[in-house]
Design an enzyme around this catalytic site. Structure first.
Site, mmCIF file in Angstrom:
data_model
loop_
_atom_site.group_PDB
_atom_site.id
_atom_site.type_symbol
_atom_site.label_atom_id
_atom_site.label_comp_id
_atom_site.label_asym_id
_atom_site.label_seq_id
_atom_site.Cartn_x
_atom_site.Cartn_y
_atom_site.Cartn_z
ATOM 1 N N ASP A 77 0.914 32.299 8.458
ATOM 2 C CA ASP A 77 -0.421 32.311 9.084
ATOM 3 C C ASP A 77 -0.289 32.959 10.462
ATOM 4 O O ASP A 77 -0.365 32.292 11.490
ATOM 5 C CB ASP A 77 -0.956 30.881 9.193
ATOM 6 C CG ASP A 77 -2.397 30.842 9.693
ATOM 7 O OD1 ASP A 77 -3.035 31.909 9.718
ATOM 8 O OD2 ASP A 77 -2.868 29.761 10.058
ATOM 9 N N GLN A 99 -7.084 25.879 14.102
ATOM 10 C CA GLN A 99 -8.170 26.604 13.451
ATOM 11 C C GLN A 99 -9.510 26.254 14.101
ATOM 12 O O GLN A 99 -9.810 25.084 14.328
ATOM 13 C CB GLN A 99 -8.224 26.256 11.958
ATOM 14 C CG GLN A 99 -7.050 26.787 11.148
ATOM 15 C CD GLN A 99 -7.148 28.290 10.892
ATOM 16 O OE1 GLN A 99 -8.145 28.932 11.195
ATOM 17 N NE2 GLN A 99 -6.097 28.843 10.309
ATOM 18 N N CYS A 119 -6.729 36.059 9.033
ATOM 19 C CA CYS A 119 -8.080 36.000 9.594
ATOM 20 C C CYS A 119 -8.670 37.391 9.706
ATOM 21 O O CYS A 119 -9.857 37.559 9.977
ATOM 22 C CB CYS A 119 -8.062 35.320 10.965
ATOM 23 S SG CYS A 119 -7.067 36.189 12.184
ATOM 24 N N GLU A 146 -11.749 34.697 6.221
ATOM 25 C CA GLU A 146 -10.329 34.394 6.025
ATOM 26 C C GLU A 146 -9.946 34.732 4.580
ATOM 27 O O GLU A 146 -10.749 34.565 3.656
ATOM 28 C CB GLU A 146 -10.076 32.916 6.283
ATOM 29 C CG GLU A 146 -8.641 32.577 6.659
ATOM 30 C CD GLU A 146 -8.428 32.538 8.157
ATOM 31 O OE1 GLU A 146 -7.284 32.298 8.561
ATOM 32 O OE2 GLU A 146 -9.385 32.735 8.924
ATOM 33 N N GLU A 181 7.178 28.260 15.588
ATOM 34 C CA GLU A 181 6.051 28.627 16.447
ATOM 35 C C GLU A 181 6.569 29.131 17.786
ATOM 36 O O GLU A 181 7.547 28.597 18.327
ATOM 37 C CB GLU A 181 5.139 27.413 16.664
ATOM 38 C CG GLU A 181 4.069 27.558 17.721
ATOM 39 C CD GLU A 181 3.085 28.680 17.436
ATOM 40 O OE1 GLU A 181 2.769 29.433 18.366
ATOM 41 O OE2 GLU A 181 2.631 28.799 16.273
#
Length: 578
Positions: A490, A391, A518, A561, A441
């Site tokens: 996310d 972030q 975001c 956000e 990921e």
């Protein structure tokens, strides 16, 4: 034209067609997806780009470079290839085939004009007093510092409380639209939505007051700076673009007075700017693809560490010349005025053009210092490598993650599924509140960081897996050992892949989901799909928004956000049955 590199030899760069031919780029030797493009028509009303790619690659065995996403509702799509032979074979293979009860047609497509040159020519052709006046108004001289502030931080002169009110109103508008879209797609939720709107002031869920970090200045821990030329005096500048290439601008503005960039980062970039100005290499020109200096990526941490990634286009430099350039950069930061930048991690990157499928044409070399920097968050230490996601507002991330934990309310009987986990910050932050964390990921380097971060912080209930969420989500879910499953999503700005979303919908143990976005407008499709009625594709009861928490991670900008907490809602529950 001729330019001299640091090794002393000359190189020739061709500006084919100069700045007057919008198709000059087609004559360059480097690859462009516009050279061998086809137009496919007759597409069905409903289909997915992934399905279309599988048809072309797996069933028709075509060697495509990319599919350009069509405009919404269009019955055609552009498909690009690397050679004329591949394009010709594709036209023959696609023409007349039946797909989803539709007959496809294919033909060679005209290349698109260079948007920069097109825009420039359009400006030259402006005629009539009214149009001339309009152009003059647009081109009124503005101080570079004011211009770059207005572009990168459009709310720079607005009181912060007013910024927060503006963002809260934007979030309300998005939630109203979300309620309308969910009601349109799922009639079974109509009664439930109307009840929710009565309780929550016209919104389909509870909207909490916007949250903010204590510090609003110098909050960015990562910036990607473009190396270009100043609009007013042509000086080599490391900063931000004043507009997009498509809008007809390649000029770069200075960063000295931008409130959101830490002074530590500004000072380091200005030091390196001097080195570039003294260099014999030209800055990269995106119009004719000449020049070398492209960009500088800077990352900082709360412990005063600084990583710089210096990126160039190699042009026709030899390996020996590139090695000399790397040595010169390394020596600069280790001696004389370069030490003022206090760089703790230095990388050199070669960027040509993005190759087929994404990261091709990008080579990263570690020059000096540590291979990563360390950041502290919620009392824990995290390793951050060059390509890993973290972030950009560390203090804001602490507020964000606390909000996510409060919304999810995990217990020791909970498995937290951390989707798009980056370096593991969210999952590790959750670890002491839940039974176990399973993180996913795409970037392998980030997963290596996540695994190291687990060891560094003495966390024992986290596992991390590398791969696309849509490919590995199902087997990762099967590893869950706790009776309850909570997903923390996310995703990148484009949102979660459809196959991953469908997998979450059909996972019976998953009754709670926290979606962190975001770009809330871009997240609407994902949120609507999670709430669609049960069907063959969307198995399991819908997941509906229960509570929303905006978090201001980007002061002085219009971005905000949004954390949305979702729960399963059965058909009986939607109807109000007990």
């Amino acid at each position: 034209m001729e330019a001299r590199n640091t090794a002393g030899s000359t190189r020739t760069v061709s500006n084919v067609g100069g700045d007057k031919n919008p198709y000059a780029y087609l004559d360059r030797a480097d690859f462009t997806s516009e050279k061998f493009k086809i137009e496919v028509r007759g597409l069905p009303k409903y289909y997915g780009i992934s399905e279309l790619k599988r048809l072309f690659v797996e069933k028709l065995n075509l060697k495509l470079s990319k599919v350009k996403p069509p405009r919404k509702g269009s019955g055609w799509v552009y498909v690009c290839f690397r050679t004329e032979e591949d394009r010709t074979r594709a036209i023959s293979a696609i023409n007349g085939i039946s797909w989803k009860n539709s007959t496809l047609r294919a033909q060679a497509a005209k290349p698109a004009p260079d948007p920069f040159i097109k825009r420039k020519l359009e400006r030259l052709e402006v005629d009539g007093d009214a149009k001339k006046k309009k152009v003059q108004e647009l081109d009124l001289p503005i101080l570079p510092a004011e211009k770059i502030k207005s572009i990168t931080t459009p709310l720079w002169d607005m009181p912060y409380d007013d910024q927060l009110k503006l963002k809260e109103n934007d979030i309300k508008s998005i939630l109203i639209k979300l309620g309308q879209q969910i009601a349109k797609e799922n009639n079974d939720l109509a009664k439930w939505i109307e009840t929710q709107k009565k309780v929550h002031d016209g919104l389909l869920c509870d909207l909490q007051p916007i949250l903010r970090a204590e510090r609003i200045n110098g909050y960015r821990n990562k910036c990607e700076f473009t190396i270009g030329k100043c609009e007013t005096n042509g000086a080599v500048t490391v900063g931000f673009r004043l507009s997009s290439y498509a809008a007809g601008c390649t000029a770069v503005g200075p960063i000295d007075e931008l409130q959101h960039i830490p002074q530590r980062m500004i000072d380091a970039v200005k030091v390196f700017e001097k080195f570039i100005r003294r260099s014999n290499l030209e800055v990269f020109d995106p119009v004719n693809q000449s020049g070398c200096w492209r960009q500088v990526i800077a990352r900082t941490s709360r412990s005063d560490q600084l990583m710089l990634i210096v990126a160039i286009h190699p042009q026709n430099q030899t390996e020996e010349q590139l090695n000399e350039l790397k040595a010169n950069i390394k020596d600069f930061f280790e001696s004389d005025e370069g030490t003022l930048a206090r760089v703790t991690s230095l990388y050199f990157q070669i960027i040509t053009r993005r190759d087929v499928g994404g990261e091709g044409g990008m080579v990263l070399n570690h020059l000096s210092g540590t291979e990563y920097i360390e950041e502290t968050l919620l009392g824990m230490t995290f390793r951050v490598s060059p390509k890993a996601f973290f972030q950009v507002n560390t203090l804001g991330a602490e507020v964000l993650y606390k909000a996510a934990i409060d919304l999810a309310q995990p217990t020791m009987d909970t498995t937290v599924l951390d989707i798009c986990c980056g370096t593991g910050t969210i999952g590790i932050s959750f670890a002491k509140y839940c039974g176990e964390v399973l993180g996913l990921e795409l970037i392998e380097e980030a997963i290596k960081d996540a695994k190291q971060n687990v060891l560094t912080n003495g966390v024992t209930n986290c596992e991390f897996f590398v791969g696309k969420a849509e490919d590995i989500l199902s087997p990762v879910i099967q590893r869950a050992t706790k009776p309850d499953l909570v997903a923390i999503v996310d995703p990148p700005r484009a949102g979660l892949h459809q196959r991953a979303l469908v997998t979450l919908r059909k996972t019976k143990k998953l009754n709670k989901l926290v979606y962190i976005s975001c770009d809330p407008k871009a997240a609407l499709k994902n949120l609507v799909d999670l709430a669609r009625p049960t069907s063959k594709q969307y198995q399991g009861d819908p997941l509906v928004p229960i509570k929303a928490v905006p978090v201001d991670m980007f002061p002085y900008t219009k971005h905000c956000e949004l954390v949305i907490y979702m729960e399963r809602l059965s058909k009986a529950g939607a109807a109000g049955d007990s």
